[in-house]
Design an enzyme around this catalytic site. Sequence first.
Site: not given
Length: 272
Positions: A53-54, A75, A77, A114, A138
């Site tokens: 887990d990050l 992560g 997204s 982006n 995000y």
Amino acid sequence: MSSSPFQRLLLTGAAGALGRVLRPALRRHTQTLRVSDLLPVEAQAGYEVVRCDLADKAGIDALVRGCEAVVHLGGISVERPFEEILEANIRGVFHLYEGARRHGTRRIVFASSNHVVGFHPQDQALGTDCERRPDGYYGVSKAFGEDLSRFYFDRYGIETVCLRIGSAYAAPKDRRMLCTWLSFADLEQLVARALLAPQVGHLIVYGVSANPGVWWSNEKAERLGFVPRDSSAAFEGADALPAAPAGSPEARFQGGAFVTRGPFETLPEVNA
Ligand code: NAI
Ligand code: 15L
């Protein structure tokens, strides 16, 4: 004598859509590909599978140990409540860079988006040094990753290429993606260039194919040697693709549908 550029390369988000696309390509650049995700990743020859887990600082430290380079796709997204984004994308990228600092990782390819610039109008041509206008939590988390990686280069010399990816799918899924599309082949080429180019320092590039009407100028990617080979112009179904209603925020801003996501608060309404 190893013919591979790397002894051990780490791929996070390896169970995800782009992780699955990139695994075979990345395997060719390294003796061992360490693949990690919250979700299971099927074992294959030359893979080290490590679920982590990050948000787990100690776990990520152990994950990065022994890896000369990292492709960080892991992560959340999409646009989600801040608390979720905070753990996976903000704390998560900090844990990754702390592990890289402690264990001598020298090169990171960071999957930015982006949506760091999503509130620029669609008729606005942008370079990578434009004002950032994230279109949600995000997008803010990806802007944080771009800044954090810049700090870890200036302070500790860890090189990063941030990829502000547009829309990486097998084919464009809506009219907006005719401008933002990144083919899988171009994605593979861009990631390889970002990993293998000598002395990149800290670089932010767009991940986009050679689409007509593309919004983003990508000179810095050209410096990496990236030459997109695909274009949405070749996509035959363009006229049938769904488009956001004219004049809607989704049609006006580069972030498309992300610009209207949320708010997510479920607290009782505040009495006016
Ligand atoms: P995805 O959602 O399919 O894959 C992300 C992976 O990260 C998933 O397998 C998920 O299990 C894992 N993950 C989520 N939270 C985690 C946590 N706390 N710890 C460990 N792993 C966790 O996304 P996709 O499409 O493969 O994108 C890969 C990366 O590229 C993401 O960082 C995304 O933000 C970025 N990106 C993707 C674009 C696209 O068009 N697919 C466009 C722009 C950026
Ligand atoms: C992203 O950053 C997302 O991860 C991806 O799922 C798409 O929504 C893409 O942006 C896009 O803007 O098309």
